[in-house]
Motif scaffolding. Structure first.
Motif, PDB file in Angstrom:
ATOM      1  N   ASN A  86       0.336 -48.888  10.502  1.00 49.39           N
ATOM      2  CA  ASN A  86       1.029 -47.611  10.307  1.00 49.39           C
ATOM      3  C   ASN A  86       2.358 -47.589  11.049  1.00 49.39           C
ATOM      4  O   ASN A  86       3.380 -47.123  10.525  1.00 49.39           O
ATOM      5  N   ALA A  87       2.357 -48.064  12.296  1.00 46.29           N
ATOM      6  CA  ALA A  87       3.595 -48.097  13.071  1.00 46.29           C
ATOM      7  C   ALA A  87       4.607 -49.039  12.436  1.00 46.29           C
ATOM      8  O   ALA A  87       5.813 -48.780  12.420  1.00 46.29           O
ATOM      9  N   TYR A  88       4.103 -50.145  11.908  1.00 46.56           N
ATOM     10  CA  TYR A  88       4.983 -51.120  11.262  1.00 46.56           C
ATOM     11  C   TYR A  88       5.650 -50.507  10.035  1.00 46.56           C
ATOM     12  O   TYR A  88       6.869 -50.596   9.839  1.00 46.56           O
ATOM     13  N   VAL A  89       4.843 -49.849   9.191  1.00 49.25           N
ATOM     14  CA  VAL A  89       5.383 -49.226   7.971  1.00 49.25           C
ATOM     15  C   VAL A  89       6.411 -48.160   8.326  1.00 49.25           C
ATOM     16  O   VAL A  89       7.485 -48.064   7.710  1.00 49.25           O
ATOM     17  N   LYS A  90       6.100 -47.344   9.320  1.00 45.16           N
ATOM     18  CA  LYS A  90       7.024 -46.280   9.717  1.00 45.16           C
ATOM     19  C   LYS A  90       8.346 -46.847  10.225  1.00 45.16           C
ATOM     20  O   LYS A  90       9.426 -46.339   9.909  1.00 45.16           O
ATOM     21  N   ALA A  91       8.279 -47.933  11.010  1.00 43.81           N
ATOM     22  CA  ALA A  91       9.501 -48.538  11.547  1.00 43.81           C
ATOM     23  C   ALA A  91      10.356 -49.130  10.435  1.00 43.81           C
ATOM     24  O   ALA A  91      11.580 -48.962  10.399  1.00 43.81           O
ATOM     25  N   VAL A  92       9.702 -49.849   9.510  1.00 42.55           N
ATOM     26  CA  VAL A  92      10.447 -50.465   8.398  1.00 42.55           C
ATOM     27  C   VAL A  92      11.079 -49.387   7.526  1.00 42.55           C
ATOM     28  O   VAL A  92      12.254 -49.467   7.131  1.00 42.55           O
ATOM     29  N   GLU A  93      10.299 -48.352   7.212  1.00 41.95           N
ATOM     30  CA  GLU A  93      10.834 -47.275   6.366  1.00 41.95           C
ATOM     31  C   GLU A  93      12.017 -46.596   7.025  1.00 41.95           C
ATOM     32  O   GLU A  93      13.009 -46.259   6.383  1.00 41.95           O
ATOM     33  N   GLY A  94      11.926 -46.380   8.341  1.00 43.09           N
ATOM     34  CA  GLY A  94      13.021 -45.729   9.049  1.00 43.09           C
ATOM     35  C   GLY A  94      14.303 -46.532   8.976  1.00 43.09           C
ATOM     36  O   GLY A  94      15.383 -45.980   8.736  1.00 43.09           O
ATOM     37  N   ARG A  95      14.201 -47.857   9.196  1.00 43.97           N
ATOM     38  CA  ARG A  95      15.400 -48.700   9.173  1.00 43.97           C
ATOM     39  C   ARG A  95      15.992 -48.827   7.767  1.00 43.97           C
ATOM     40  O   ARG A  95      17.205 -48.790   7.578  1.00 43.97           O
ATOM     41  N   ILE A  96      15.127 -48.954   6.769  1.00 42.00           N
ATOM     42  CA  ILE A  96      15.632 -49.059   5.396  1.00 42.00           C
ATOM     43  C   ILE A  96      16.211 -47.722   4.940  1.00 42.00           C
ATOM     44  O   ILE A  96      17.214 -47.677   4.215  1.00 42.00           O
ATOM     45  N   THR A  97      15.598 -46.608   5.395  1.00 48.26           N
ATOM     46  CA  THR A  97      16.159 -45.290   5.071  1.00 48.26           C
ATOM     47  C   THR A  97      17.539 -45.121   5.679  1.00 48.26           C
ATOM     48  O   THR A  97      18.457 -44.560   5.059  1.00 48.26           O
ATOM     49  N   ALA A  98      17.716 -45.599   6.897  1.00 49.95           N
ATOM     50  CA  ALA A  98      19.043 -45.552   7.531  1.00 49.95           C
ATOM     51  C   ALA A  98      20.051 -46.349   6.711  1.00 49.95           C
ATOM     52  O   ALA A  98      21.197 -45.932   6.507  1.00 49.95           O
ATOM     53  N   LEU A  99      19.616 -47.521   6.230  1.00 44.12           N
ATOM     54  CA  LEU A  99      20.479 -48.351   5.392  1.00 44.12           C
ATOM     55  C   LEU A  99      20.828 -47.622   4.099  1.00 44.12           C
ATOM     56  O   LEU A  99      21.968 -47.658   3.629  1.00 44.12           O
ATOM     57  N   ALA A 100      19.842 -46.923   3.530  1.00 42.85           N
ATOM     58  CA  ALA A 100      20.073 -46.186   2.286  1.00 42.85           C
ATOM     59  C   ALA A 100      21.043 -45.035   2.506  1.00 42.85           C
ATOM     60  O   ALA A 100      21.886 -44.735   1.650  1.00 42.85           O
ATOM     61  N   ARG A 101      20.939 -44.356   3.654  1.00 39.84           N
ATOM     62  CA  ARG A 101      21.839 -43.228   3.926  1.00 39.84           C
ATOM     63  C   ARG A 101      23.292 -43.669   3.989  1.00 39.84           C
ATOM     64  O   ARG A 101      24.175 -43.051   3.391  1.00 39.84           O
ATOM     65  N   VAL A 102      23.550 -44.730   4.710  1.00 36.35           N
ATOM     66  CA  VAL A 102      24.935 -45.181   4.806  1.00 36.35           C
ATOM     67  C   VAL A 102      25.412 -45.727   3.464  1.00 36.35           C
ATOM     68  O   VAL A 102      26.589 -45.605   3.103  1.00 36.35           O
ATOM     69  N   HIS A 103      24.504 -46.306   2.683  1.00 39.17           N
ATOM     70  CA  HIS A 103      24.864 -46.785   1.349  1.00 39.17           C
ATOM     71  C   HIS A 103      25.308 -45.621   0.470  1.00 39.17           C
ATOM     72  O   HIS A 103      26.289 -45.717  -0.276  1.00 39.17           O
ATOM     73  N   THR A 104      24.604 -44.481   0.590  1.00 41.13           N
ATOM     74  CA  THR A 104      24.982 -43.302  -0.181  1.00 41.13           C
ATOM     75  C   THR A 104      26.357 -42.793   0.224  1.00 41.13           C
ATOM     76  O   THR A 104      27.200 -42.447  -0.624  1.00 41.13           O
ATOM     77  N   VAL A 105      26.602 -42.735   1.524  1.00 37.12           N
ATOM     78  CA  VAL A 105      27.909 -42.278   2.017  1.00 37.12           C
ATOM     79  C   VAL A 105      29.023 -43.181   1.496  1.00 37.12           C
ATOM     80  O   VAL A 105      30.079 -42.713   1.035  1.00 37.12           O
ATOM     81  N   LEU A 106      28.789 -44.483   1.533  1.00 36.37           N
ATOM     82  CA  LEU A 106      29.808 -45.427   1.057  1.00 36.37           C
ATOM     83  C   LEU A 106      29.991 -45.339  -0.445  1.00 36.37           C
ATOM     84  O   LEU A 106      31.115 -45.462  -0.959  1.00 36.37           O
ATOM     85  N   SER A 107      28.912 -45.114  -1.181  1.00 32.03           N
ATOM     86  CA  SER A 107      29.014 -45.006  -2.637  1.00 32.03           C
ATOM     87  C   SER A 107      29.858 -43.807  -3.042  1.00 32.03           C
ATOM     88  O   SER A 107      30.629 -43.870  -4.006  1.00 32.03           O
ATOM     89  N   LEU A 108      29.716 -42.695  -2.308  1.00 31.08           N
ATOM     90  CA  LEU A 108      30.499 -41.498  -2.620  1.00 31.08           C
ATOM     91  C   LEU A 108      31.994 -41.730  -2.441  1.00 31.08           C
ATOM     92  O   LEU A 108      32.812 -41.026  -3.040  1.00 31.08           O
ATOM     93  N   SER A 109      32.344 -42.690  -1.610  1.00 30.63           N
ATOM     94  CA  SER A 109      33.765 -43.013  -1.404  1.00 30.63           C
ATOM     95  C   SER A 109      34.185 -44.231  -2.208  1.00 30.63           C
ATOM     96  O   SER A 109      35.251 -44.796  -1.957  1.00 30.63           O
ATOM     97  N   SER A 110      33.328 -44.630  -3.198  1.00 31.49           N
ATOM     98  CA  SER A 110      33.591 -45.837  -3.995  1.00 31.49           C
ATOM     99  C   SER A 110      33.771 -47.061  -3.107  1.00 31.49           C
ATOM    100  O   SER A 110      34.586 -47.935  -3.371  1.00 31.49           O
ATOM    101  N   TRP A 111      33.009 -47.085  -2.006  1.00 31.34           N
ATOM    102  CA  TRP A 111      33.013 -48.206  -1.056  1.00 31.34           C
ATOM    103  C   TRP A 111      34.387 -48.429  -0.431  1.00 31.34           C
ATOM    104  O   TRP A 111      34.769 -49.534  -0.104  1.00 31.34           O
ATOM    105  N   GLN A 112      35.109 -47.312  -0.260  1.00 31.56           N
ATOM    106  CA  GLN A 112      36.379 -47.399   0.447  1.00 31.56           C
ATOM    107  C   GLN A 112      36.191 -47.254   1.947  1.00 31.56           C
ATOM    108  O   GLN A 112      37.043 -47.625   2.727  1.00 31.56           O
ATOM    109  N   GLY A 113      35.042 -46.679   2.359  1.00 34.45           N
ATOM    110  CA  GLY A 113      34.788 -46.505   3.777  1.00 34.45           C
ATOM    111  C   GLY A 113      33.954 -45.253   4.018  1.00 34.45           C
ATOM    112  O   GLY A 113      33.537 -44.575   3.082  1.00 34.45           O
ATOM    113  N   ALA A 114      33.708 -44.945   5.276  1.00 33.83           N
ATOM    114  CA  ALA A 114      32.911 -43.774   5.636  1.00 33.83           C
ATOM    115  C   ALA A 114      33.523 -43.099   6.856  1.00 33.83           C
ATOM    116  O   ALA A 114      33.994 -43.761   7.789  1.00 33.83           O
ATOM    117  N   GLU A 115      33.505 -41.752   6.852  1.00 30.95           N
ATOM    118  CA  GLU A 115      34.014 -40.991   7.989  1.00 30.95           C
ATOM    119  C   GLU A 115      32.940 -40.986   9.076  1.00 30.95           C
ATOM    120  O   GLU A 115      31.779 -40.676   8.817  1.00 30.95           O
TER     121      GLU A 115
END
Length: 497
Positions: free
Chosen positions: A317-346
């Motif tokens: 359970n701890a392993y799944v939670k840790a992996v999900e948290g890190r991949i979710t963080a990766l997904a969040r920044v990916h969304t921010v970058l996608s909104l800027s057409s990968w020009q950058g993030a504020e």
């Protein structure tokens, strides 16, 4: 054409006379309609068209003269033929009165069948021909209107086409040319000069001079295309580059067609040139974007793979939670970058996204100037912030209601300096060894971005200072995770985590 029957109205108050008229006129093959009074005749006329009216002069209620006057008052029957039948000797005055009322003829009694049929036949045929002419005239008018509308539409399309051509020429996007194959004379329009970036009158338009304007790598192809005309080709279309006098290279598409004489020889070649540089650049941008998306997708997958392989935990359970948290963080920044057409993030949005799950209690302070991060820097910094906030929520200031977290940053000489300051949480002791989160932050900041990560384990709370160059990064791939994988390979066990 099949005989078109017309209505012939017979008006008389004596049935025997009406029957006689029907027998006489039956062989004409028309529609014979009988009316025994003037009122009955009027009722039929209001609902039907009639070619000829045969009416008795002497009738009760309405006589023939009165009925004729009433019929003529109606606009629809002002030209309808009416023939009077009189059983009494009529005077010239009576005839004149009848003609004034609209009669076209008189037939005395006893009626001569041949004469009556001849008169009725003439007026019925005249009515039929008149109606046919009216229909033909209507059809002709309809055809004229349709043809006029067609010509107007054609003219509109021609005007629109010419307007588009004029706009294209004005924008320098399209030009036309003509080449006399026999004597070698060339003609360029204004658009052709604009495409080649030449002022009209400044160039002697000859084959040799035109050739110097083509890109050297495309000259042979154009020569070959022109040479096809001597082999019987009627037209060609090809893409080529030109070099303007100022050195700018433009992409064009050329279409040409040959004019042939009666002996099959080429006498003239006419063509159109269209500037497609914008389209070519868009295609190049699309191709570049496709390659960039492919590259970033592979990097994201490799990064996710590293997260899965390097994460440690005490149970599943701890392993799944840790992996999900890190991949979710990766997904969040990916969304921010996608909104800027990968020009950058504020950076402010990036920080806010990472600490959002813990910001509801008012424990977190965020302060700093607006800084635009490059995609690789934003992605790496987001993962580092995720490790810091996760560690704080477990063991640091965010694990206690009295705890406080201040995240501030500033820029000095193109270097981002971010301070992570925790206070008010549980007492802090410096760890004897670096865990995955700490090593992940250090590796991502130092190995990937060429920066520095400093940890100060104060009793009052952790202070972490991240120093990140903004203009360049050592790598945009997952090298920090590969390095950590090599360091941890010896420590991996069969136990999860």
């Amino acid at each position: 054409m099949e005989h078109e029957k017309v209505n012939i109205l017979l008006v008389d108050d004596q049935p025997a006379k009406l029957l006689a008229y029907e027998v006489i006129l039956k062989e004409l093959g028309e529609n014979l309609v009988v009316a025994s009074s003037g009122r009955e005749a009027l009722e039929f006329l209001l609902k039907n068209e009639v070619a000829v009216i045969l009416v008795d002069v002497c009738m009760p209620e309405l006589d023939g003269f009165e009925l004729a006057a009433m019929i003529r008052e109606h606009p629809r029957f002002q030209k309808t033929a009416m023939i009077f039948i009189s059983a009494i000797q009529v005077s010239d005055f009576d005839r004149l009165r009848g003609y004034e009322m609209g009669a076209v003829d008189y037939v005395p009694v006893p009626v001569v069948p041949e004469v009556l049929r001849a008169k009725i036949r003439v007026f019925a045929e005249l009515y039929r021909k008149t109606r046919q002419l009216e229909r033909l005239n209507t059809e002709l008018e309809d055809r004229v209107r349709a043809r006029t509308a067609e010509l107007e539409q054609s003219t509109t399309r021609l005007v629109e086409s010419e307007q588009r051509r004029s706009m294209a020429i004005a924008a320098g996007k399209m030009g036309s040319w003509d080449w006399d194959w026999i004597n070698g004379d060339w003609m360029w329009d204004e658009g052709q000069y604009k495409i080649f970036g030449i002022e009209p009158g400044t160039l002697d338009v000859t084959s040799s001079n035109i050739q110097t304007l083509f890109h050297p790598d495309d000259v042979d192809g154009l020569r070959q295309a022109w040479g096809e005309f001597t082999k019987g080709a009627k037209s060609y279309e090809t893409e080529f580059r030109i070099v303007r006098p100022d050195g700018e290279i433009r992409w064009c598409v050329g279409t040409a067609a040959a004019s042939i004489d009666k002996d099959g020889r080429v006498v003239r070649v006419s063509g159109v040139t269209v500037d497609i540089t914008d389209r070519k650049r868009a295609e190049e941008r699309q191709s570049l974007l496709t390659r960039e998306v492919d590259h970033r997708a592979k990097n994201a997958l490799a990064l996710a793979q590293s997260i899965v392989r390097l994460t440690r935990a005490q149970n599943m359970n701890a392993y799944v939670k840790a992996v999900e948290g890190r991949i979710t963080a990766l997904a969040r920044v990916h969304t921010v970058l996608s909104l800027s057409s990968w020009q950058g993030a504020e950076i402010r949005r990036l920080v806010a996204e990472e600490v959002a799950p813990y910001s509801g209690a008012g424990q977190i302070q965020i302060e700093g100037a607006e800084v635009q991060l490059q995609p690789a820097t934003a992605q790496t910094l987001a993962l580092a912030l995720h490790e810091l906030v996760t560690n704080s929520a477990k063991y640091g200031s965010l694990s206690a209601l009295a705890g406080r977290l201040a995240i501030t940053w500033e820029v000095e000489s193109d270097t981002l300096i971010l301070a992570w300051v925790e206070t008010g949480g549980p007492a802090v002791t410096k760890p004897t060894s670096k865990g995955f989160g700490t090593r992940s932050v250090i590796a991502s900041i130092e190995t990937q971005l060429g920066g520095q990560a400093d940890f100060d384990w104060r009793k009052e709370g952790l202070i972490c200072r991240l120093t990140v160059p903004l203009r360049s990064a050592i790598s945009s791939d997952t090298s920090q995770y590969r390095e950590m994988l090599a360091q941890d390979r010896q420590a991996m066990t069969s136990r999860v985590g």
